[in-house]
Design an enzyme around this catalytic site. Structure first.
Site, short mmCIF file in Angstrom:
data_model
loop_
_atom_site.label_atom_id
_atom_site.label_comp_id
_atom_site.label_asym_id
_atom_site.label_seq_id
_atom_site.Cartn_x
_atom_site.Cartn_y
_atom_site.Cartn_z
N ARG D 96 0.80 -1.23 0.00
CA ARG D 96 0.00 0.00 0.00
C ARG D 96 0.84 1.28 0.00
O ARG D 96 0.57 2.23 -0.74
CB ARG D 96 -0.98 -0.04 1.19
CG ARG D 96 -1.93 1.12 1.37
CD ARG D 96 -2.90 1.49 0.25
NE ARG D 96 -3.39 0.45 -0.59
CZ ARG D 96 -3.46 0.56 -1.94
NH1 ARG D 96 -3.07 1.67 -2.56
NH2 ARG D 96 -3.91 -0.44 -2.66
N LYS D 131 3.06 24.81 -3.42
CA LYS D 131 1.76 24.23 -3.05
C LYS D 131 1.81 22.70 -3.14
O LYS D 131 1.02 22.08 -3.84
CB LYS D 131 0.66 24.81 -3.95
CG LYS D 131 0.50 26.32 -3.73
CD LYS D 131 -0.66 26.91 -4.51
CE LYS D 131 -0.79 28.40 -4.18
NZ LYS D 131 -1.83 29.07 -4.97
N LYS D 163 7.12 40.06 -2.57
CA LYS D 163 5.69 40.18 -2.87
C LYS D 163 5.14 41.50 -2.33
O LYS D 163 5.87 42.28 -1.73
CB LYS D 163 4.94 39.01 -2.24
CG LYS D 163 5.45 37.65 -2.70
CD LYS D 163 4.52 36.54 -2.22
CE LYS D 163 5.06 35.18 -2.66
NZ LYS D 163 4.13 34.09 -2.36
N GLU D 193 7.40 39.86 -7.65
CA GLU D 193 6.05 39.60 -8.12
C GLU D 193 5.40 40.94 -8.45
O GLU D 193 5.34 41.82 -7.58
CB GLU D 193 5.30 38.92 -6.94
CG GLU D 193 4.23 37.96 -7.35
CD GLU D 193 3.66 37.26 -6.14
OE1 GLU D 193 4.37 36.42 -5.55
OE2 GLU D 193 2.51 37.58 -5.76
N ASP D 214 1.83 38.29 -11.85
CA ASP D 214 0.90 37.60 -10.97
C ASP D 214 -0.54 37.81 -11.42
O ASP D 214 -1.02 38.95 -11.47
CB ASP D 214 1.10 38.13 -9.54
CG ASP D 214 0.29 37.32 -8.56
OD1 ASP D 214 0.10 36.11 -8.77
OD2 ASP D 214 -0.15 37.92 -7.54
#
Lengths: 286, 286, 286, 286, 286, 286
Positions: D96, D131, D163, D193, D214
């Site tokens: 598994r 992410k 940013k 950004e 962005d």
């Protein structure tokens, strides 16, 4: 007790018991604050009281802990050791690890105290061995001191024990002790395990710091202790149990090291009851 | 046994015992290969044999291990359990952790077997509790099975126990079981702890998977077991010890859960001797 | 959620993301306190709200967290989930780990809720499998419950699944179940995976606790569910997706276990905005 | 892949799945050696093949693994990826975790390849973001490269992203970049950004290493890419999905960073079958 | 050296250096086997040779290591310490951690040997302190012994040091030593730090195991050593450096403990060269 | 500094130093609160002040810490760095780990500052290497920045260094750089190590981000720096020490990377004194 080490152990123990979550606690409706009373169901010596506070603090910093006994205290059946106040489900989740440790450590402290009383010779010290539960040495050796006993070395790293195999490898006790003195720094004690009088004389001549009489009966221990000059510490070990312990009183040996204090523990019966706020009358007087 | 978990535990235990190094082993001249013989000094049931191999492999992959017994075997005093061959100093360094575990696990297996024989009713199963040594639950529960016993839940995460506090919080056994059924998935067993007949009837009506008779004497257990329909598993727990165990024979209960199997362990006496190569004659016959 | 386990996971996740230090945060001049607003950019079910508090507490105990939603709540696009106040650079450093977890868990909760609604048969429960992301099982299974689903077993350790290979090894379902009953304690549920009607009858005769219909279509599931006596729990699994789910409504099976809930997650879009103190007007109304 | 890190992760993942032991495997009679065949049930790109060998080696060093595909290979439905030979119960215990990782990583590699093909502009590189699933970043970023994509920074520690909040704190892009150049060493890239053309011009004047557009649509990206001098690398991010990706072809931007590659993974369907020795005919031809 | 501890340290150190992967090694085409030669670029004493084998074994079990020197050996500039054969990229990936340790440990061994030679009084032993690099104590104390020095206590856990604050707390040296003797077991050495003659006489009367003359110049050390009876070990510490060391020759003190051996290390210059197979002629002669 | 990483390191370091407990502290009668004053015994640059607070917080959350200096401050002999107030025994237990780190980090910061002043050319930056103490890289690289220096890459994971072996494997610098550009994402800098002018021209043509002049003397460095176009960053490394450093002033190179900053550290002498409350007069003025 060393708090960083203790916290790490407790985290590990709760991971073992709670795992991915306490299923029964998840079920439980929130019923507000409760008091949990930890009390002795048997007479004995308590050890590990600090664990109560550290353990519950890991689970919930809102739990308030009031300790009524301290390590080494004699408690009688029914006596309260500690009172905890907080969320009912957290008290239940945290209970088992705390009791498992407290019972075991108090069992060791109680056995140690009992050994000392059975021996009934304050000139002889009772000490532990390395026959502790793997993973719990710090706690179990601490419990021995809470019961009035002493600690032998903590591990292979903080003291030399010259045993038969070392003697065979070096050729003689004399050679083995000389080598230890030559190689080890001044903070390390050198203990030699001997089995007969010939070895004893050799160990004395080699000026070991400590001589251990291995598996000798009380009479031999008495004789060997008398032979050994006073600046050398003597220890008897092997085959001594609660039944034979009293025979070693008056032998003049300095230390008796007892494996059974930690390798065969009878837990002291301690339990935790959780009460509703309106049942707290008598407790609040404490 | 789960090998990744076992290896992690053994690493931790050797770190505890050896720390920064085995001072006595560092002293020792290299004397070539030796044989170490692990043998029982007492009759009993052995458990934990795989530990011998895994433990020494962590220290030195050259150590060869031959296991002569397997977990659950009855051994008699003097019997050899295993023979190890390798560097003498490594055999000495590794000895204590292995023996501490093997003695403790064999002590638990022996007590379990003894409990089963004392009970002398093969229709009743003996099982353990969560009163295990923190950090050793996997090993201790395994030892119970090696002795012929069964495992209760492993932790708070793999089974529901509805006790007095849960009942109080939900208002009734009926409500507590219903809530558990409502919230828990189908792989989770629901056990209810009851103290009297009224609670028993309520637990039966709630269709608990298991009903535990808490701190009831043998006669009550017999009566409660008869009342409970056969599809519900019954368990008795609390206050049962080696002395009272036989009284529960014939009660018809399915399980007796015994805290003393793990909370108060008497180690089985097992030791390791190291021999020179020319002493090995008789061993080679084994 | 189990807090000790959660804290350990969060520590590990921050070590992964921050490593030796947040270079961009080190650059940033200290600009006093800021508010960070976590809000949904998509409608769905939230799960993991406690993570916000635990995670930031690891970084900086001065961060104040106000949670406006709780796990299982439905949120609509634009709704605020939580407001955090504290040092701007810490809010930025902590953001990504929290959002990665919250989005993923909320994605699972949302998919679970959607599955339940699509199925539209409240007599059938939706549950998860072991097809979770390695390292996140506790969190992902929790998210399934937040969405209204149920948990199948947590791992190989808390339930028996008898599959084709076990059956082949033991010779028959009957033999395999008998062996499981013989060896396992009473807290362990025994589930048998069957593929055809012959196996179903054998599993029923063996009195498995749970029978799983593996890769059977809805009609077969309906027929098998009718055949199975009511005291045995039934489960269907394999090849069921969001498109075919509705076909299982009315089949009478008890559980549908759905691997896609966790093996193929679409994150719920959640983001965090940091605002200056004088921009906080509308927030204070919430 | 970094083997020490991989081994540690696999140990943790097996602890999660196996815990105190695989109950079903314990049941299973020893049936000698089996072959396990891992094959694709869906077409796609495989990633994570080395995991098969490392994972089973942790459980049992006797398992023999033969890999028939390598990372980045395209596989079609039904193709065999690997053949394992060894003890049947170990093959089942280890299955598994290996599949959960392999499916997930192959799902990411497949999505990456699909993104590249959808974009259909070899002058633009597809890359990942932060992410990723907490705890799996190394594996997921590796899977992106196996699919033909590129890695953005690994964490907060190996690259500067300036940013809006950093810009606000320092007063301007110019000031923020100057401060980064002043404080950071020469191995650190500085990315800014930007959200509009005014910011773009400021970032160009500040000579950022990379400028990220962005949440700009394809037309804006095309215009911004033309404005930016060629020695500055350009990146577009935000709101780009499999549907809109093709619109970015021909824009001249250097990189598209796509969060969905890792935040919303659809596993590639891969399974493992275990066969008896006499069923192995066709396999031996491979 | 303790291998389990060493392996854990090396794993941690490689995680620190390699992190998610060696980017440069990933670039490198596979060029077959190479030989890496570790040689001294400076004369000195080597320490840590076992690390070479253990470290590379963690990365790749195919690397073959041939050690040409052993710990404590004097090497001259240009001498080869070890030859490694294996995959070129692994040799490069593993190089830095091995050299960082080997250089540092050899630097300590070299400084220790130099201190012994500078002192030039074989009746006085040179030992270390607890002023070691956090995390490396085991390795650094080992390096001191490789250079011919001795180890003072390893930590706060394996020896008693009674210093001014302890004396102040207990009221006198006499009281402090008596308390230590009363509370500590027989494996623990008790050292008293004294600053003047009055304290020396008190420490002698209290029968400390070891008396340390703190920050006394050579003349005072000589006088104090004469005053102290021979069965008490003497130690001088504080303010002794390579320049003043020779002044302590002939003082009769038993030990000089030197913080600079470990708190201010000059690495021994050691490097690793990688060669093509056809360059290996001269090596085969070594 | 990254606090989670720092806390983990400090826990590990205290485990190393305190182990199973501070024997001397256990002896000590409770004498109420004390003040501990940390002061410089030497002039230099301090680094690591935050460690004082984090370290003692692990041992006892009641310790109050007042920091009088911040990282990068120049201190003169005798100056107080911090004042701690709390239980005397905890102050003693915690002292050594804190001082060992603070002295070492301040030694590095001081050496860095001294290197910058010796170089005396503000157009050239001083930076570190990977020749740091294993386990302490984060702390040592931080200390370099506290002294005014810059960080080279943190490990093998956050930057490409193309060295002779990579060049040999790929055939040429041109091929190696092209391969790096082809395979690596845009956040990774590519540095090429060159040894002669031919290589320099090839590296320039290949448009490396950074070119390092390896083991070139100051004149060669000056010439190479002039040849290199201004948009490529230049670095000199190898064989530069405090004696030769000034020769590199005016060479026009951008960075000098100095291994000795961290591989051969001379600790800054810092100590901690514990005082009774009534001795605190002068301190209270600060």
């Amino acid at each position: 007790m060393q708090r960083i080490a203790l916290r790490r152990m407790l985290e590990q123990f709760y991971m073992e018991d709670i795992g991915s979550g306490d299923l029964s606690a998840q079920l439980m409706s929130d019923v507000g604050e409760r008091q949990a009373v930890i009390h002795a169901k048997q007479s004995g010596i308590v050890a590990g009281m600090d664990i109560i506070r550290e353990a519950f603090a890991l689970l919930d910093q809102e739990i308030r802990v009031s300790l009524l006994k301290k390590d080494g205290d004699a408690v009688t059946q029914g006596e309260t050791l500690a009172i905890l106040t907080g969320k009912a489900s957290t008290l239940l989740t945290g209970e088992r690890v705390v009791l498992n440790l407290l019972q075991r450590m108090s069992g060791i402290a109680t056995a140690t105290r009992q050994a000392i009383e059975t021996l009934n010779d304050s000139s002889i010290r009772v000490c532990d061995t390395r026959k502790t539960t793997p993973g719990l040495r710090m706690l179990e050796k601490y419990a021995v001191t809470a019961g009035g006993g002493y600690n032998h070395r903590f591990g292979l790293y903080d003291g030399i024990m010259i045993k038969d195999n070392h003697i065979a490898a070096e050729g003689s006790i004399t050679a083995a002790v000389a080598k230890a003195r030559q190689q080890m720094g001044h903070m390390v004690k050198i203990e030699v395990e001997i089995e007969d009088e010939e070895q004893l004389h050799e160990a004395i001549a080699a000026d070991a710091d400590i001589i251990m009489f291995d598996n000798c009966g009380p009479e031999t221990v008495r004789r060997f202790a008398q032979i050994t000059p006073p600046h050398i510490i003597t220890e008897a070990s092997g085959g001594i149990n609660m039944q034979t312990l009293a025979d070693y009183a008056g032998t003049g040996v300095h230390y008796l090291s007892l494996g059974f204090l930690t390798h065969s523990v009878t837990s002291l019966d301690i339990s935790m009851d959780i009460r509703f706020a309106d049942e707290l009358g008598p407790t609040s007087e404490r």
